[in-house]
Design an enzyme around this catalytic site. Structure first.
Site, PDB file in Angstrom:
ATOM      1  N   CYS A 142     -17.242  18.465   0.053  1.00 48.57           N
ATOM      2  CA  CYS A 142     -18.387  17.264   0.138  1.00 48.57           C
ATOM      3  C   CYS A 142     -19.133  17.417   1.147  1.00 48.57           C
ATOM      4  O   CYS A 142     -20.007  18.196   1.476  1.00 48.57           O
ATOM      5  CB  CYS A 142     -17.357  16.008  -0.102  1.00 48.57           C
ATOM      6  SG  CYS A 142     -18.318  14.542  -0.700  1.00 48.57           S
ATOM      7  N   HIS A 235     -14.715  16.733  -5.208  1.00 48.38           N
ATOM      8  CA  HIS A 235     -13.345  16.361  -4.753  1.00 48.38           C
ATOM      9  C   HIS A 235     -12.474  16.875  -5.893  1.00 48.38           C
ATOM     10  O   HIS A 235     -11.674  15.955  -6.417  1.00 48.38           O
ATOM     11  CB  HIS A 235     -13.454  14.833  -4.272  1.00 48.38           C
ATOM     12  CG  HIS A 235     -14.052  14.617  -3.130  1.00 48.38           C
ATOM     13  ND1 HIS A 235     -13.432  14.822  -1.814  1.00 48.38           N
ATOM     14  CD2 HIS A 235     -15.239  13.597  -3.010  1.00 48.38           C
ATOM     15  CE1 HIS A 235     -14.503  14.182  -0.983  1.00 48.38           C
ATOM     16  NE2 HIS A 235     -15.340  13.743  -1.640  1.00 48.38           N
ATOM     17  N   GLU A 237      -9.522  17.965  -4.954  1.00 46.47           N
ATOM     18  CA  GLU A 237      -8.411  17.496  -4.254  1.00 46.47           C
ATOM     19  C   GLU A 237      -7.997  16.139  -4.728  1.00 46.47           C
ATOM     20  O   GLU A 237      -6.835  15.840  -4.474  1.00 46.47           O
ATOM     21  CB  GLU A 237      -8.476  17.886  -2.820  1.00 46.47           C
ATOM     22  CG  GLU A 237      -9.023  16.576  -1.941  1.00 46.47           C
ATOM     23  CD  GLU A 237     -10.350  16.721  -1.935  1.00 46.47           C
ATOM     24  OE1 GLU A 237     -11.033  15.983  -1.142  1.00 46.47           O
ATOM     25  OE2 GLU A 237     -11.151  17.404  -2.866  1.00 46.47           O
TER      26      GLU A 237
END
Length: 302
Positions: A142, A235, A237
């Site tokens: 990001c 993102h 994750e």
């Protein structure tokens, strides 16, 4: 194989509950193998949540991984205790003499600032320059991806008309690249940002290869031709509920914000969202660790 983390790290118990294979330092030192050494520069405000998200992914690999967390020395985090940072985090000054197999630079909630106005920008650029000679492969997430594109390749970010928040469909430009081995032709990724980077500038730079893009969220996955840097603008994750937590936080702050796109069932924020990106998240991290870290790093650093 497990991830090797400090004994008392709070994330350890949660990882055990999820059946993630972890190992404390004492047991790891007794094994006669060469583990991978990964350092994570955690710039996210809720550091313990990010620790858990990344450790969960680094633990899903047949490789033994030693994980070190790094904090900025020139910026004091306000959302985590000083005791936690002092116990589990190091600074660049303390580790800059070392070599690492991999480095992860996370996102940070500072997109509204020009890079040079970030109060720890000089420290970040010093770390990125150090990584050229002291790290085998760097994964930028990001804002970390935008910072890498700007510092290494001169590609600046630009502000979006409104926040890009939601779960978006993406397509691959080259499924033969090892980083995306096993990916579907179409897959989903969460995004949460107010800025983006130029498709045209990235395509025009001979040092970069664009691997994935979304019609709605724009550029997603970029790799440098030397395979040193991997930039992820979304993102992967994130947990299933992270976008919901961010949405509630913004609403409570009085920020005018749209619902995350393609996220809540029937666009109803009272309903539980599901994770539609988990398998590709694990694929990307395991491919990175295998092909760009383990296969590329020297057994012994000179």
């Amino acid at each position: 194989m497990p991830i090797n983390i400090p004994k008392q790290l709070p994330a350890a118990e949660l990882l055990k509950e999820e059946k993630i294979f972890i190992m404390d330092e004492d047991r790891a030192f007794a094994q006669d193998i060469r583990p991978l050494n990964i350092i994570i520069l955690n710039l996210m405000p809720e550091k313990e949540k990010t620790e858990l998200q990344l450790l969960r992914l680094l633990g899903n690999t047949p490789l033994q991984v030693n994980v070190t967390f790094m904090k900025t020395a020139t910026h004091e985090s306000k959302n985590v205790s000083k005791t936690h940072l002092d116990t589990f985090y190091t600074t660049f000054e303390q580790i800059k003499h070392r070599k690492y197999d991999g480095l992860i630079i996370t996102g940070a909630p500072i997109e509204h600032l020009e890079f040079e106005r970030v109060n720890y920008w000089n420290e970040i650029t010093e770390i990125m320059d150090w990584s050229k000679t002291n790290v085998t492969s760097v994964l930028h997430i990001c804002w970390g991806a935008q910072a890498a594109l700007y510092h290494h390749y001169g590609i600046d970010k630009f502000e979006l008309p409104k926040k890009c928040s939601g779960v978006f469909s993406h397509r691959l430009s080259d499924p033969t690249v090892q980083l995306v081995r096993g990916f579907n032709d179409q897959f989903y990724v969460p995004h949460s940002r107010y800025t983006s980077v130029s498709f045209e500038e990235i395509k025009a730079d001979p040092r970069l290869k664009l691997l994935s893009i979304s019609d709605d969220a724009g550029v997603f996955l970029i790799i440098s031709n030397d395979e040193k840097h991997i930039m992820i603008t979304g993102h992967l994750e994130y947990d299933a509920t992270t976008l919901a937590e961010e949405y509630v936080r913004d609403v409570n702050k009085g920020i005018e914000i749209d619902l995350p796109v393609n996220y809540f069932p029937q666009n109803d924020p009272t309903q539980q969202p599901s994770n539609s990106w988990r398998s590709h998240t694990h694929l990307l991290f395991s491919n990175w660790l295998n092909y760009y870290v383990y296969q590329a790093t020297p057994y012994e650093w000179e």
